[in-house]
Design a protein around this motif. Structure first.
Motif, mmCIF file in Angstrom:
data_model
loop_
_atom_site.group_PDB
_atom_site.id
_atom_site.type_symbol
_atom_site.label_atom_id
_atom_site.label_comp_id
_atom_site.label_asym_id
_atom_site.label_seq_id
_atom_site.Cartn_x
_atom_site.Cartn_y
_atom_site.Cartn_z
ATOM 1 N N ARG A 87 0.830 -1.209 0.000
ATOM 2 C CA ARG A 87 0.000 0.000 0.000
ATOM 3 C C ARG A 87 0.860 1.252 0.000
ATOM 4 O O ARG A 87 1.876 1.323 0.684
ATOM 5 C CB ARG A 87 -0.881 0.026 1.254
ATOM 6 N N LEU A 88 0.409 2.264 -0.766
ATOM 7 C CA LEU A 88 1.087 3.563 -0.769
ATOM 8 C C LEU A 88 0.431 4.460 0.262
ATOM 9 O O LEU A 88 -0.798 4.520 0.363
ATOM 10 C CB LEU A 88 0.971 4.204 -2.153
ATOM 11 N N GLU A 89 1.239 5.115 1.041
ATOM 12 C CA GLU A 89 0.696 6.039 2.035
ATOM 13 C C GLU A 89 0.042 7.212 1.317
ATOM 14 O O GLU A 89 0.665 7.901 0.516
ATOM 15 C CB GLU A 89 1.798 6.546 2.966
ATOM 16 N N ALA A 90 -1.220 7.430 1.582
ATOM 17 C CA ALA A 90 -1.915 8.549 0.947
ATOM 18 C C ALA A 90 -1.713 9.815 1.773
ATOM 19 O O ALA A 90 -1.945 9.808 2.965
ATOM 20 C CB ALA A 90 -3.396 8.229 0.836
ATOM 21 N N GLN A 114 -6.336 2.627 -1.412
ATOM 22 C CA GLN A 114 -6.519 1.538 -2.375
ATOM 23 C C GLN A 114 -5.480 1.631 -3.487
ATOM 24 O O GLN A 114 -5.593 0.943 -4.483
ATOM 25 C CB GLN A 114 -7.905 1.617 -2.994
ATOM 26 N N MET A 115 -4.511 2.542 -3.314
ATOM 27 C CA MET A 115 -3.447 2.622 -4.298
ATOM 28 C C MET A 115 -2.246 1.880 -3.732
ATOM 29 O O MET A 115 -2.008 1.919 -2.517
ATOM 30 C CB MET A 115 -3.098 4.074 -4.608
ATOM 31 N N ALA A 116 -1.541 1.164 -4.587
ATOM 32 C CA ALA A 116 -0.438 0.345 -4.108
ATOM 33 C C ALA A 116 0.623 0.236 -5.185
ATOM 34 O O ALA A 116 0.383 0.584 -6.346
ATOM 35 C CB ALA A 116 -0.935 -1.046 -3.741
ATOM 36 N N GLU A 117 1.806 -0.233 -4.758
ATOM 37 C CA GLU A 117 2.875 -0.492 -5.722
ATOM 38 C C GLU A 117 3.062 -1.997 -5.837
ATOM 39 O O GLU A 117 3.080 -2.708 -4.831
ATOM 40 C CB GLU A 117 4.172 0.178 -5.257
ATOM 41 N N LYS A 126 3.852 -5.469 -13.838
ATOM 42 C CA LYS A 126 5.266 -5.703 -13.547
ATOM 43 C C LYS A 126 5.609 -4.972 -12.249
ATOM 44 O O LYS A 126 4.925 -4.009 -11.855
ATOM 45 C CB LYS A 126 6.146 -5.244 -14.707
ATOM 46 N N ALA A 127 6.666 -5.421 -11.588
ATOM 47 C CA ALA A 127 7.099 -4.787 -10.344
ATOM 48 C C ALA A 127 7.314 -3.296 -10.601
ATOM 49 O O ALA A 127 7.864 -2.900 -11.638
ATOM 50 C CB ALA A 127 8.374 -5.451 -9.842
ATOM 51 N N GLY A 128 6.844 -2.488 -9.671
ATOM 52 C CA GLY A 128 7.014 -1.048 -9.799
ATOM 53 C C GLY A 128 5.757 -0.342 -10.278
ATOM 54 O O GLY A 128 5.600 0.859 -10.063
ATOM 55 N N ASP A 129 4.834 -1.069 -10.934
ATOM 56 C CA ASP A 129 3.568 -0.455 -11.363
ATOM 57 C C ASP A 129 2.820 0.083 -10.148
ATOM 58 O O ASP A 129 2.751 -0.564 -9.105
ATOM 59 C CB ASP A 129 2.677 -1.493 -12.061
ATOM 60 N N ARG A 130 2.241 1.266 -10.322
ATOM 61 C CA ARG A 130 1.351 1.783 -9.283
ATOM 62 C C ARG A 130 -0.083 1.478 -9.715
ATOM 63 O O ARG A 130 -0.463 1.772 -10.847
ATOM 64 C CB ARG A 130 1.567 3.282 -9.093
ATOM 65 N N ILE A 131 -0.847 0.885 -8.839
ATOM 66 C CA ILE A 131 -2.158 0.361 -9.232
ATOM 67 C C ILE A 131 -3.270 0.759 -8.246
ATOM 68 O O ILE A 131 -3.006 1.136 -7.112
ATOM 69 C CB ILE A 131 -2.131 -1.184 -9.269
ATOM 70 N N PHE A 132 -4.515 0.659 -8.729
ATOM 71 C CA PHE A 132 -5.683 0.633 -7.856
ATOM 72 C C PHE A 132 -6.158 -0.812 -7.761
ATOM 73 O O PHE A 132 -6.113 -1.550 -8.740
ATOM 74 C CB PHE A 132 -6.823 1.484 -8.433
ATOM 75 N N PHE A 133 -6.635 -1.211 -6.559
ATOM 76 C CA PHE A 133 -7.124 -2.586 -6.415
ATOM 77 C C PHE A 133 -8.488 -2.607 -5.741
ATOM 78 O O PHE A 133 -8.895 -1.650 -5.094
ATOM 79 C CB PHE A 133 -6.109 -3.448 -5.648
ATOM 80 N N SER A 134 -9.176 -3.735 -5.897
ATOM 81 C CA SER A 134 -10.531 -3.912 -5.353
ATOM 82 C C SER A 134 -10.519 -3.925 -3.832
ATOM 83 O O SER A 134 -9.745 -4.647 -3.214
ATOM 84 C CB SER A 134 -11.102 -5.261 -5.809
ATOM 85 N N GLY A 139 8.668 -7.559 9.169
ATOM 86 C CA GLY A 139 8.071 -6.368 9.753
ATOM 87 C C GLY A 139 7.338 -5.473 8.768
ATOM 88 O O GLY A 139 6.736 -4.475 9.149
ATOM 89 N N GLU A 140 7.354 -5.842 7.475
ATOM 90 C CA GLU A 140 6.654 -5.050 6.458
ATOM 91 C C GLU A 140 5.333 -5.731 6.112
ATOM 92 O O GLU A 140 5.265 -6.951 6.040
ATOM 93 C CB GLU A 140 7.496 -4.955 5.171
ATOM 94 N N GLU A 141 4.302 -4.928 5.839
ATOM 95 C CA GLU A 141 3.003 -5.494 5.475
ATOM 96 C C GLU A 141 2.820 -5.488 3.971
ATOM 97 O O GLU A 141 3.034 -4.466 3.308
ATOM 98 C CB GLU A 141 1.866 -4.692 6.105
ATOM 99 N N TYR A 142 2.394 -6.625 3.448
ATOM 100 C CA TYR A 142 2.093 -6.748 2.023
ATOM 101 C C TYR A 142 0.674 -7.273 1.853
ATOM 102 O O TYR A 142 0.052 -7.765 2.807
ATOM 103 C CB TYR A 142 3.074 -7.708 1.354
ATOM 104 N N LEU A 143 0.218 -7.214 0.636
ATOM 105 C CA LEU A 143 -1.087 -7.748 0.299
ATOM 106 C C LEU A 143 -0.855 -8.650 -0.917
ATOM 107 O O LEU A 143 -0.198 -8.246 -1.882
ATOM 108 C CB LEU A 143 -2.022 -6.586 -0.049
#
Lengths: 95, 95, 95, 95, 95, 95, 95
Positions: B14-17, B36-39, B59-67, B78-82
């Motif tokens: 997730r990208l910090e908004a 809802q924006m993420a890398e 591809k890695a590095g794309d910035r996206i919106f997700f459901s 210690g890092e959170e991913y989805l």
């Protein structure tokens, strides 16, 4: 910045409805349902989605009706958009 | 350590908004919805998934919106991913 | 005794998480969620499952993340395992 | 009398678990969950089921784990059996 | 009058269970569950059902176990029957 | 006026049941369930429905049993009909 | 303005029912259910929808019965329409 939708998705933007009741009274914002008419902003490439070939029928600028409760709302540069599948678009409004 | 996603899955972060209301007031963390924006961090190989051929578009590095509500949250070092399916990615944000 | 999984199933064993909060305090067991990281113990043969050909991507010893609420817990010789479908495995953790 | 299962079904009989807690105390019947380990009593012929070809992997005498809440309980000559689909069998227990 | 079932359906008639508890006491009707054993009365022609070819495995006179809650009860000439799909028949009882 | 059903649908009309309890007492209308026996009034053309070829097995005049809760009630010229899919017809009543 | 429906959708307009009870009393608007009879206003092109070929059987001007609760209501130029899939149309009313 803009959104490039994936697969059979489209990005739309709700059109502000200047809705008037039959008696001619303009309803203030809070009393209105969210409008279901929108303008298409971007169209995905289509192709094979979930194993089925999807051909995109829409183009940017089309004014459409879409299914209630469909799609996901996203915000970009302070503007609100809705991303949904082409199959949630019901029809195109023509002059 | 890193996560190699299987099939048609992708790992995103997730990208910090830095969200600002229209009046210019910055909302503190607790008052914000989760962004809802993420890398994209890693992309699965695609191929046949549930009997259907899936081609990976990300591809890695794309910035996206997700459901909303899609995917599973995991924590690594210690890092959170989805981790979610490519089909839960709505679109790519472009400059 | 050991479990030989059928079809596209895998047998996994949860890894004990030595989870530490950001402030460095180690959480006692009761305050932790069940870990979603596990080690693969046995892998089914794959093949045609529900009319679709499934190729197994996992092998014993892989460390994986899996979907919350997926799979069935079983106990054998006092040890707890989880049997789930390969599709409920999200990704492989690599060094 | 015996039951000849149809299609991809198998008839199984629950194995009585002599379950012991870690501290060595044997739990009385009421405190135990129903065991999920069973012995296969009869195996259907497989073949085309719901339009898909199913090959039977089990044989009478196999000791198996099966999915919680799957199958239907039936009683024949005072004995209780469970009839379920082979796909609800998770794995085979081997020495 | 008789019922000719369509497609992959069969007409069955519940068998009265003379059920006896382990202690030898015969339970009166109200205390018994509805029996799940039945006799096949008529068998549909099979063929293509929902796009899949179904071959009928049952014949009139077969004694069967069937899935709880499956089928529809109908009454003809004062007799109660159950019409269900062959796939809701679990197995055939043999001597 | 009459109704021409589309695809794999049929139009049926409920038959009035002159139902009698075992003791010979005729139940008044309000105490009876709606009858599940009906007469076929019109039959759709069949053909490809949802991508599957459906062959119509019914003809006008057939007396049938149908699935509870299936179909949609419509009224035409003061008469009540039920329109349902052929697959919701369980069987044909024959003399 | 008019609506051009996409895929296998049709645009319909409810017909006002001048419904009369058996005793000849005309029910006021509030006591009536919404009518399920409608006139077809526009018909989509059909073609491949969700991977299946759909042939459109309806044409503008047809009077039809449609499934309760199906479709989406939209308003255009003060008129109310319903957009639904052809499969939610039950039958055509003929003289």
């Amino acid at each position: 910045m803009k959104i490039r939708p994936l697969g059979d998705r489209v990005v739309i933007k709700r059109l502000e409805a200047e809705e008037t009741t039959k008696s001619g009274i303009v309803l203030p914002g809070a009393a209105k349902e969210k409008p279901q008419m929108a303008e298409v902003v971007a169209v995905g490439p289509g192709g094979y989605v979930d194993g089925k070939e999807i051909k995109m029928e829409l183009k940017a600028g089309d004014r459409i009706f879409f299914s209630k409760y469909s799609g996901t709302e996203v915000k970009l540069d302070g503007e609100e958009y809705l991303i949904l599948k082409q199959d949630d678009v019901l029809g195109i409004v023509e002059e």
